[in-house]
Design an enzyme around this catalytic site. Structure first.
Site, short mmCIF file in Angstrom:
data_model
loop_
_atom_site.label_atom_id
_atom_site.label_comp_id
_atom_site.label_asym_id
_atom_site.label_seq_id
_atom_site.Cartn_x
_atom_site.Cartn_y
_atom_site.Cartn_z
N LYS A 64 -26.66 -66.02 126.86
CA LYS A 64 -27.43 -67.10 127.50
C LYS A 64 -26.61 -67.77 128.60
CE LYS A 64 -30.30 -67.74 123.44
NZ LYS A 64 -30.47 -68.38 122.13
N GLN A 108 -28.18 -73.51 119.03
CA GLN A 108 -28.36 -72.16 118.49
C GLN A 108 -28.60 -72.21 116.98
OE1 GLN A 108 -28.42 -69.24 120.43
NE2 GLN A 108 -29.09 -68.31 118.53
N ASP A 131 -36.14 -75.08 124.07
CA ASP A 131 -36.58 -74.11 123.06
C ASP A 131 -38.02 -74.37 122.63
OD1 ASP A 131 -34.90 -72.01 122.43
OD2 ASP A 131 -33.63 -73.20 121.11
#
Ligand code: NDP
Length: 304
Positions: A64, A108, A131
């Site tokens: 990422k 994460q 997200d």
């Protein structure tokens, strides 16, 4: 490479190239990020928070950050020890919520067992929730309103629209009902006026349900579970699954779909690897740019 060659040789269906699609999307994000920098004197910024040393999560975070750099997005890594307390993590989230160089916050998952994931997700400013997991964004998506949308289903939708154009009236079946893939995927397909069925581990006659689908999205986490008998001839199949298996003495990644078998019936299939995975990361960059534009032009939803 050998795996990809095998896939090509046994395929009749079109292979939906997620890597190529993701590269095109990433280039358009890079153009947007350059315009953003010229206008605001700073780049869109993405904070990436990892707690602990889970090897798979470390790889995802590294990817990422690399893709952020390639997209003209500043990334701010916060690599924390697995002993980090929930209070310390929440303190960091608060700091990032108030940091004017940070427009997106990615924590994460999974988090270590002593940390309550939903408390952490809820602590993120919904305007920086790239997200799309915050309950506010989940609610907006469910209501069919503009929101930050979870990256994996968003990437799937983009590939489906590229394949089919208008999805209106199509029969879509989503296998899996998780909060990060199955449920938002079903909501996105509903917004596109598909007739949507969600199937899960308690569904009776899964194959029969799947066989009704013009569009089949599979996110179950079961290696090569979906076989040819679950596919309607000519269907578009999106395989979200990522499973590491041993085959012929080799460790390799496979999806939830038996690629070779399904390719003999479907019109188009995403491969694993090289399908949904790259699109997920590209959509994270897209979401960061959208969040940055909204925040800096004061158009972000504020929920204080
Ligand atoms: P979850 O484990 O959270 O959910 C799995 C879903 O599949 C559940 O709803 C479960 O049903 C359903 N399921 C499991 N077994 C069966 C079965 N035998 N028949 C019918 N339904 C079943 O997984 P995720 O949604 O998080 O992820 C799914 C897969 O996608 C994983 O392989 C994951 O690694 C991958 N993934 C890939 C991403 C990418 O970028 N490519 C991103 C995110 C995930 P029930 O609810 O009844 O238990």
């Amino acid at each position: 490479m050998t795996q990809q060659l095998d896939q090509i040789l046994c395929t009749q269906a079109r292979i939906i190239d997620g890597r190529d699609f993701a590269e095109t999307l990433r280039k358009s994000v890079a153009l947007g990020a350059r315009a953003f920098r010229e206008k605001h004197g700073k780049a869109p910024g993405l904070a990436v928070v990892l707690v602990g040393q889970d090897p798979a999560s470390q790889v995802y975070v590294k990817t990422k950050m690399k893709k952020a750099l390639e997209s003209g997005i500043d990334s701010f890594p916060h690599l924390l020890d697995s002993s980090t307390s929930q209070a310390e993590l929440l303190q960091l989230i608060d700091k990032l919520n108030n940091d004017r160089y940070v427009h997106g916050i990615l924590v994460q998952l999974p988090l270590p067992a002593h940390i309550d994931e939903s408390k952490v997700i809820t602590a993120i400013d919904p305007a920086k929730d790239v997200d799309g997991f915050h309950p506010i964004n989940v609610g907006l998506l469910t209501q069919g309103k503009a929101s930050l949308v979870p990256c994996t289903p968003l990437g799937c939708l983009m590939m489906l629209k590229d394949q089919l154009g208008n999805l209106s009236g199509k029969k879509a079946v989503v296998v899996g009902r998780s909060n990060i893939v199955g449920k938002p995927m079903a909501n996105l397909l509903l917004q596109e006026n598909c007739t949507v069925t969600i199937v899960h581990s308690r569904t009776q006659d899964l194959n029969n349900e799947c066989r009704q689908a013009d569009i089949l999205v599979v996110a179950m986490g079961k290696a090569e579970f979906i076989k040819a008998e679950a596919i309607k001839p000519g269907a578009i199949v999106i395989d979200v699954g990522i499973n590491r298996v041993e085959k012929d003495g080799r460790s390799m990644l496979v999806g939830d779909v038996d690629f070779a078998a399904v390719s003999s019936v479907a019109a188009a299939v995403t491969p694993v690897p090289g399908g949904v995975g790259p699109m997920t990361v590209a959509c994270l960059m897209r979401n960061t740019l959208i969040a940055a534009d909204a925040i800096e032009s004061d158009k972000a939803h504020r929920y204080e």
